[in-house]
Design a protein around this motif. Structure first.
Motif, PDB file in Angstrom:
ATOM      1  N   VAL A 150       9.827   0.572  -5.596  1.00  0.00           N
ATOM      2  CA  VAL A 150       8.498  -0.028  -5.438  1.00  0.00           C
ATOM      3  C   VAL A 150       8.673  -1.483  -4.985  1.00  0.00           C
ATOM      4  O   VAL A 150       9.719  -2.095  -5.226  1.00  0.00           O
TER       5      VAL A 150
ATOM      6  N   HIS B 215       5.208  -4.970  -8.098  1.00  0.00           N
ATOM      7  CA  HIS B 215       4.240  -3.864  -8.107  1.00  0.00           C
ATOM      8  C   HIS B 215       3.879  -3.490  -9.544  1.00  0.00           C
ATOM      9  O   HIS B 215       4.691  -3.625 -10.463  1.00  0.00           O
ATOM     10  N   ARG B 216       2.671  -3.010  -9.730  1.00  0.00           N
ATOM     11  CA  ARG B 216       2.218  -2.670 -11.082  1.00  0.00           C
ATOM     12  C   ARG B 216       3.083  -1.612 -11.747  1.00  0.00           C
ATOM     13  O   ARG B 216       3.247  -1.611 -12.980  1.00  0.00           O
TER      14      ARG B 216
ATOM     15  N   LEU C 189      -1.335   6.576  -4.500  1.00  0.00           N
ATOM     16  CA  LEU C 189      -0.493   5.528  -3.921  1.00  0.00           C
ATOM     17  C   LEU C 189       0.075   5.953  -2.566  1.00  0.00           C
ATOM     18  O   LEU C 189       0.353   7.139  -2.344  1.00  0.00           O
TER      19      LEU C 189
ATOM     20  N   GLY D 173       6.322  -3.485   2.199  1.00  0.00           N
ATOM     21  CA  GLY D 173       4.995  -3.257   1.646  1.00  0.00           C
ATOM     22  C   GLY D 173       4.274  -2.049   2.187  1.00  0.00           C
ATOM     23  O   GLY D 173       3.047  -1.936   2.061  1.00  0.00           O
TER      24      GLY D 173
ATOM     25  N   VAL E   4       5.523   3.162  -1.644  1.00  0.00           N
ATOM     26  CA  VAL E   4       6.594   3.358  -2.615  1.00  0.00           C
ATOM     27  C   VAL E   4       7.398   4.575  -2.166  1.00  0.00           C
ATOM     28  O   VAL E   4       6.953   5.343  -1.310  1.00  0.00           O
TER      29      VAL E   4
END
Length: 304
Positions: free
Chosen positions: A170, A174-175, A191, A236, A239
């Motif tokens: 990721v 990233h969260r 995602l 970016g 993922v």
């Protein structure tokens, strides 16, 4: 035409400077020894030895020829030994195919082991994707490959030499990287995902699809190489899932996250091995290269 018997006869006479002692050394009588020298001089076209009833002396040409004759006999002796070592697989050449990520997980350790245990085997490396390795084996361009299954070719043998977990890649910050736990398929719902080409990278495509079966991600890209997927994550673009050894690629701007059950089938209640990513060694079972069998003996066998 020169013969080895003539060369050996000349070296014996040149070193002894006496036909009688040279004949004794070669365990033969003097007449055939003299004939060997005469035939040799006719073949070379120059006088190598000046001799009369009292002495034997090397000519200038004879002294130069003696150096070459010794090298020829030494080469013959070592050539036979080398041929026997090659026939037994202790020496020779093995052409080894590998993928970029397999080099991280396996190649270095294998090359060190070969250097220690089979130092007379030369390993010629060829970086190729799995399909290229299979093609190289079938064409006789490779002896051995480190590749990903499946291998749907009847003449090829394979076995597992390395297993590792699948993990998520990721973007940094990233969260998902902040969850501090193994990720589940539901974490990827909605995602953007960088996946793999279903033909050229069938193995990692199937691993990705299997893990994300009940999730609903958006497939943004399909690539051929692990490194490409990691670089797109760093840019970016989404993922991705990749073998744990991809951590060693050293790409900036990404984080690696563990997956539940090591990224194995999330519906497998048996838990699996937790290491669903397999690396296989593959070879043509019809190969006649003796060194191949010796190299295979040094590789692990982790079973089916």
């Amino acid at each position: 035409m020169l013969t080895l018997d003539q060369i050996r006869a000349f070296v014996a006479v040149a070193e002894e400077l006496h036909f009688g002692r040279a004949a004794d050394r070669l365990r033969m009588t003097q007449p055939p020894l003299s004939r060997h020298i005469q035939k040799l001089e006719r073949s070379v076209g120059v006088v190598l030895l000046e001799r009369d009833n009292r002495r034997v002396v090397l000519t200038d040409a004879g002294r130069a020829f003696l150096d070459d004759a010794r090298r020829m006999l030494s080469l013959v002796d070592t050539a036979g030994d080398r041929a026997r070592r090659i026939a037994s697989g202790a020496a020779g050449t093995v052409r080894l195919g590998f993928t970029a990520v397999s080099a991280i997980s396996m190649l270095g350790a294998l090359l060190r082991r070969l250097s220690e245990r089979l130092p007379e085997i030369d390993v010629i490396l060829h970086e190729r994707v799995t399909a290229g390795q299979v093609d190289g084996l079938l064409r006789g361009e490779l002896d051995l490959g480190l590749a990903r299954p499946p291998f749907d070719i009847a003449t090829l043998d394979s076995r597992v030499v390395f297993r590792e977990p699948l993990c998520a890649v990721v973007p940094a910050g990233h969260r998902l990287a902040e969850l501090r736990r193994p990720l589940t398929p539901d974490d990827f719902d909605g995602l953007p995902v960088v996946s793999y080409n279903p033909v050229q990278s069938r193995y990692f495509h199937e691993l990705t699809v299997r893990f994300l079966t009940n999730a609903h991600p958006r497939i943004e890209q399909q690539v051929h190489q692990i490194l490409t997927a990691v670089l797109l994550v760093a840019a970016g673009r989404g993922v991705a899932l990749a073998p744990a050894s991809a951590r060693s690629l050293g790409v900036d701007g990404v984080s690696f996250c563990d997956l539940v059950r090591g990224g194995g089938d999330p519906l497998d209640d048996g838990g699996g091995t937790g290491e669903p990513v397999e690396l296989h060694v593959i070879w043509d079972r019809t190969s006649t290269n003796p060194a191949l069998a010796r190299v295979l003996e040094l590789l692990p066998d982790l079973g089916a």
